[in-house]
Design a protein around this motif. Structure first.
Motif, PDB file in Angstrom:
ATOM      1  N   ALA A 164       4.262 -12.661   2.100  1.00 40.87           N
ATOM      2  CA  ALA A 164       3.242 -13.519   2.713  1.00 40.87           C
ATOM      3  C   ALA A 164       3.640 -13.905   4.136  1.00 40.87           C
ATOM      4  O   ALA A 164       2.798 -13.916   5.053  1.00 40.87           O
ATOM      5  N   GLN A 165       4.925 -14.199   4.344  1.00 36.77           N
ATOM      6  CA  GLN A 165       5.389 -14.552   5.673  1.00 36.77           C
ATOM      7  C   GLN A 165       5.301 -13.364   6.624  1.00 36.77           C
ATOM      8  O   GLN A 165       4.911 -13.503   7.796  1.00 36.77           O
ATOM      9  N   LEU A 166       5.668 -12.176   6.142  1.00 39.95           N
ATOM     10  CA  LEU A 166       5.611 -10.969   6.967  1.00 39.95           C
ATOM     11  C   LEU A 166       4.176 -10.618   7.341  1.00 39.95           C
ATOM     12  O   LEU A 166       3.905 -10.165   8.458  1.00 39.95           O
ATOM     13  N   ILE A 167       3.242 -10.856   6.428  1.00 38.91           N
ATOM     14  CA  ILE A 167       1.822 -10.636   6.737  1.00 38.91           C
ATOM     15  C   ILE A 167       1.356 -11.630   7.797  1.00 38.91           C
ATOM     16  O   ILE A 167       0.664 -11.280   8.754  1.00 38.91           O
ATOM     17  N   ALA A 168       1.772 -12.908   7.643  1.00 35.14           N
ATOM     18  CA  ALA A 168       1.363 -13.938   8.591  1.00 35.14           C
ATOM     19  C   ALA A 168       1.870 -13.634   9.997  1.00 35.14           C
ATOM     20  O   ALA A 168       1.181 -13.903  10.983  1.00 35.14           O
ATOM     21  N   GLU A 169       3.069 -13.039  10.105  1.00 40.08           N
ATOM     22  CA  GLU A 169       3.648 -12.719  11.410  1.00 40.08           C
ATOM     23  C   GLU A 169       3.199 -11.364  11.933  1.00 40.08           C
ATOM     24  O   GLU A 169       3.531 -10.998  13.064  1.00 40.08           O
ATOM     25  N   GLY A 170       2.474 -10.587  11.093  1.00 38.22           N
ATOM     26  CA  GLY A 170       1.921  -9.325  11.544  1.00 38.22           C
ATOM     27  C   GLY A 170       2.833  -8.124  11.386  1.00 38.22           C
ATOM     28  O   GLY A 170       2.547  -7.065  11.949  1.00 38.22           O
ATOM     29  N   TYR A 171       3.920  -8.276  10.630  1.00 33.01           N
ATOM     30  CA  TYR A 171       4.840  -7.150  10.444  1.00 33.01           C
ATOM     31  C   TYR A 171       4.354  -6.175   9.376  1.00 33.01           C
ATOM     32  O   TYR A 171       4.672  -4.983   9.438  1.00 33.01           O
ATOM     33  N   ILE A 172       3.634  -6.655   8.393  1.00 33.31           N
ATOM     34  CA  ILE A 172       3.091  -5.792   7.353  1.00 33.31           C
ATOM     35  C   ILE A 172       1.631  -6.178   7.107  1.00 33.31           C
ATOM     36  O   ILE A 172       1.173  -7.219   7.584  1.00 33.31           O
ATOM     37  N   TYR A 173       0.925  -5.331   6.392  1.00 33.91           N
ATOM     38  CA  TYR A 173      -0.448  -5.658   6.014  1.00 33.91           C
ATOM     39  C   TYR A 173      -0.652  -5.174   4.582  1.00 33.91           C
ATOM     40  O   TYR A 173       0.113  -4.346   4.054  1.00 33.91           O
ATOM     41  N   SER A 174      -1.667  -5.719   3.934  1.00 35.11           N
ATOM     42  CA  SER A 174      -1.938  -5.339   2.545  1.00 35.11           C
ATOM     43  C   SER A 174      -3.307  -4.690   2.432  1.00 35.11           C
ATOM     44  O   SER A 174      -4.225  -5.031   3.185  1.00 35.11           O
ATOM     45  N   ILE A 175      -3.430  -3.762   1.504  1.00 34.10           N
ATOM     46  CA  ILE A 175      -4.712  -3.156   1.144  1.00 34.10           C
ATOM     47  C   ILE A 175      -4.958  -3.504  -0.318  1.00 34.10           C
ATOM     48  O   ILE A 175      -4.114  -3.184  -1.172  1.00 34.10           O
ATOM     49  N   PRO A 176      -6.039  -4.206  -0.627  1.00 38.67           N
ATOM     50  CA  PRO A 176      -6.291  -4.628  -2.017  1.00 38.67           C
ATOM     51  C   PRO A 176      -6.196  -3.476  -3.010  1.00 38.67           C
ATOM     52  O   PRO A 176      -6.712  -2.375  -2.767  1.00 38.67           O
ATOM     53  N   LYS A 177      -5.451  -3.739  -4.071  1.00 38.63           N
ATOM     54  CA  LYS A 177      -5.254  -2.811  -5.197  1.00 38.63           C
ATOM     55  C   LYS A 177      -4.495  -1.551  -4.824  1.00 38.63           C
ATOM     56  O   LYS A 177      -4.389  -0.621  -5.627  1.00 38.63           O
ATOM     57  N   ARG A 178      -3.943  -1.506  -3.595  1.00 38.03           N
ATOM     58  CA  ARG A 178      -3.167  -0.332  -3.212  1.00 38.03           C
ATOM     59  C   ARG A 178      -1.735  -0.692  -2.820  1.00 38.03           C
ATOM     60  O   ARG A 178      -0.834   0.117  -2.971  1.00 38.03           O
ATOM     61  N   GLY A 179      -1.515  -1.909  -2.262  1.00 37.01           N
ATOM     62  CA  GLY A 179      -0.155  -2.305  -1.964  1.00 37.01           C
ATOM     63  C   GLY A 179       0.042  -2.844  -0.557  1.00 37.01           C
ATOM     64  O   GLY A 179      -0.907  -3.166   0.148  1.00 37.01           O
ATOM     65  N   PHE A 180       1.338  -2.898  -0.144  1.00 37.14           N
ATOM     66  CA  PHE A 180       1.734  -3.454   1.145  1.00 37.14           C
ATOM     67  C   PHE A 180       2.292  -2.347   2.034  1.00 37.14           C
ATOM     68  O   PHE A 180       3.072  -1.501   1.562  1.00 37.14           O
ATOM     69  N   TYR A 181       1.945  -2.393   3.346  1.00 34.26           N
ATOM     70  CA  TYR A 181       2.309  -1.319   4.256  1.00 34.26           C
ATOM     71  C   TYR A 181       2.878  -1.896   5.561  1.00 34.26           C
ATOM     72  O   TYR A 181       2.527  -2.990   5.982  1.00 34.26           O
ATOM     73  N   VAL A 182       3.762  -1.101   6.178  1.00 32.97           N
ATOM     74  CA  VAL A 182       4.387  -1.513   7.430  1.00 32.97           C
ATOM     75  C   VAL A 182       3.409  -1.346   8.589  1.00 32.97           C
ATOM     76  O   VAL A 182       2.765  -0.298   8.710  1.00 32.97           O
ATOM     77  N   ALA A 183       3.292  -2.375   9.425  1.00 31.92           N
ATOM     78  CA  ALA A 183       2.423  -2.295  10.600  1.00 31.92           C
ATOM     79  C   ALA A 183       3.033  -1.362  11.636  1.00 31.92           C
ATOM     80  O   ALA A 183       4.224  -1.029  11.588  1.00 31.92           O
ATOM     81  N   ASP A 184       2.222  -0.939  12.594  1.00 31.73           N
ATOM     82  CA  ASP A 184       2.667   0.027  13.606  1.00 31.73           C
ATOM     83  C   ASP A 184       3.392  -0.687  14.747  1.00 31.73           C
ATOM     84  O   ASP A 184       2.781  -1.379  15.562  1.00 31.73           O
ATOM     85  N   PHE A 185       4.712  -0.512  14.796  1.00 37.28           N
ATOM     86  CA  PHE A 185       5.537  -1.064  15.873  1.00 37.28           C
ATOM     87  C   PHE A 185       6.191   0.054  16.690  1.00 37.28           C
ATOM     88  O   PHE A 185       7.178  -0.165  17.351  1.00 37.28           O
ATOM     89  N   SER A 186       5.600   1.237  16.630  1.00 41.73           N
ATOM     90  CA  SER A 186       6.232   2.393  17.282  1.00 41.73           C
ATOM     91  C   SER A 186       6.344   2.231  18.789  1.00 41.73           C
ATOM     92  O   SER A 186       7.233   2.801  19.422  1.00 41.73           O
ATOM     93  N   ASN A 187       5.450   1.446  19.399  1.00 41.63           N
ATOM     94  CA  ASN A 187       5.494   1.277  20.854  1.00 41.63           C
ATOM     95  C   ASN A 187       6.492   0.213  21.297  1.00 41.63           C
ATOM     96  O   ASN A 187       6.736   0.036  22.481  1.00 41.63           O
TER      97      ASN A 187
END
Length: 470
Positions: free
Chosen positions: A59-82
């Motif tokens: 929940a904290q990582l989502i709030a800070e924008g590091y990860i995002y969730s897709i309902p019924k599919r799971g949690f994924y890493v946000a794009d920090f490649s740049n």
């Protein structure tokens, strides 16, 4: 599956440490953009912690924008490649020479540039007693927001004081309280307009011009004669507002005669929008005779904006100043600038109000006059009984706590200053207060602020100054 040793969490909670660990792996590229994270239950089982711990970390990582969730599919890493590939720039360290961390105590044997107030002069016992009374008696008022111009009690106290001791008749609503005259200058520029030409005395106190320049307004430098600023020069410069110190000009010590005062008032009355800012910064500390009547007290046309401060009479660290607006400026001030909050705390305002009301301020000022008069006299006595007497001339010693010292010597001014510095004496030449090149006749004239001078050192100071001139 990713895993972490939560035994190294230290003082962090488990969820905070887990959140920090995942965040570092994302920033370092260990966890790639779009990569799916373990489910909460699977991750909790693998780490040997509760599901709530993982849930809070996600929940904290989502709030800070590091990860995002897709309902019924799971949690994924946000794009920090740049961001992950950019090295952090090293920030150069600054020494104390570049950034002053304190006001600094003078290390000179005698520093004639300092306006530092001795702690022995501040009425700590009385001031603390008044503070305790205010804390007991005025708790509701202390927690009530102050009007933009300051609390009414202080403005009333100042108005009564000015009536009784300066012969000035003003209404409390004309008085605007601020944390230092520098702040009040800024308000005046906004009130009077940045398209005006502001004039300053030359030589003069340098700070007003620096403030005017910081607001990008036109600033004219007006030469002075033995009576103060020259009115014809004001006309030639196209000045709209002039900033003067008529009761004790800084740094020359000139007291503006009544004839020049009326000449200035006539200049201001000849055109709409002209005003005189009367800076009465040390009027209470006139050491000989009665205080000089203010320009404001003879103004019949509402052209004088009076300014004064308590930093000279209380101490240099008490940032309480005030200005008095003429009647024509009251309406535009309250209509256009009343959104500003008063910059002085209620605690200080109520304390000072009672300090004035109970006559303690008057007693304190009388004590200051006696102290500075004695200090001045002891220094002048030491000078007159020393070898320096034959080459020294004193002027402007009747008011305030600075005077001019003229040294009649063939030694160049720069050499005198350097020699004095080598003997731990700091001198400030009158030429330093001129805008542009100073005239030749002011060479080897020095502005001597004796407020922080230790009189026990007076004889030694005179000996060292004499040695600088030979």
């Amino acid at each position: 599956m990713i895993t972490y040793n939560l035994m190294n969490s230290g003082s962090d909670s488990l969820y905070a440490y887990l959140c920090k660990s995942i965040k570092q792996d994302i920033l370092h590229g260990t966890l790639k953009p779009g990569e799916r994270l373990p489910s909460k239950r699977t991750f909790a089982s693998n780490l040997g912690v509760s599901v709530v711990t993982v849930e809070n970390a996600y929940a904290q990582l989502i709030a800070e924008g590091y990860i995002y969730s897709i309902p019924k599919r799971g949690f994924y890493v946000a794009d920090f490649s740049n961001l992950t590939a950019q090295p952090q720039k090293e920030i150069p360290a600054f020494s104390e020479e570049k950034i002053p961390l304190t006001g600094g105590d003078s290390s000179y044997f005698a520093d004639f540039s300092s306006n530092q107030t001795s702690s022995d002069l501040f009425p700590f016992t009385i001031w603390s007693k008044v503070i305790r009374e205010i804390l007991n008696d005025s708790r509701v008022q202390l927690m009530t927001n102050s009007p933009c111009g300051g609390i009414f009690a202080l403005r009333e106290s100042i108005a009564r004081y000015l009536k009784d001791f300066r012969g000035m008749s003003v209404r409390p609503e004309q008085i605007i309280i601020g944390a230092g005259t520098e702040y009040l200058y800024g308000l005046l520029i906004q009130l009077l307009g940045s398209d005006r030409v502001y004039a300053v005395e030359n030589p003069g106190y340098r700070k007003p011009e620096r403030i005017y320049n910081s607001y990008h307004v036109s600033c004219a430098r007006i030469s002075m004669d033995e009576a103060g600023v020259q009115v014809p020069e004001l006309e030639r410069a196209g000045a709209d507002i002039v900033h003067i110190t008529p009761s004790h000009q800084y740094p020359t010590g000139i007291v503006m005669p009544i004839s020049r005062r009326y000449e200035l008032l006539a200049w201001a009355s000849r055109k709409d929008g002209r005003y005189i800012i009367e800076d009465d910064y040390d009027s209470e500390l006139r050491l000989s005779g009665q205080p000089i009547p203010t320009l404001h007290s003879i103004d019949m046309s509402g052209k004088v904006i009076y300014m004064n401060t308590f930093t000279k009479t209380l101490c240099s660290t008490v940032r309480i100043s005030y200005m008095i607006l003429p009647q024509p400026l009251l309406k535009p001030f309250y209509e256009n600038l009343s959104f500003y909050s008063c910059t002085v705390s209620n605690f200080e305002q109520y304390t000072l109000a009672r300090f004035i009301e109970e006559g303690k301020f008057e007693s304190h000022v009388n004590r200051l006059r006696s102290h500075y008069r004695k200090k001045r006299d002891m220094f002048l006595e030491a000078l007159h009984s020393s070898r320096l007497q034959d080459m020294a001339e004193i002027s402007g010693s009747e008011a305030g706590f600075h005077f001019l010292l003229t040294l009649r010597t063939d030694v160049p001014q720069e050499t005198v200053i350097a020699r004095a510095r080598s003997k731990s004496i700091k001198l400030v030449p009158l030429s330093a207060y001129y805008y542009g090149d100073a005239p030749e006749h002011v060479q080897n004239i020095y502005v001597m602020n004796f407020s922080s001078l230790e009189v026990s050192r007076a004889e030694e100071i005179c000996k060292r100054l004499y040695a600088c001139c030979g």
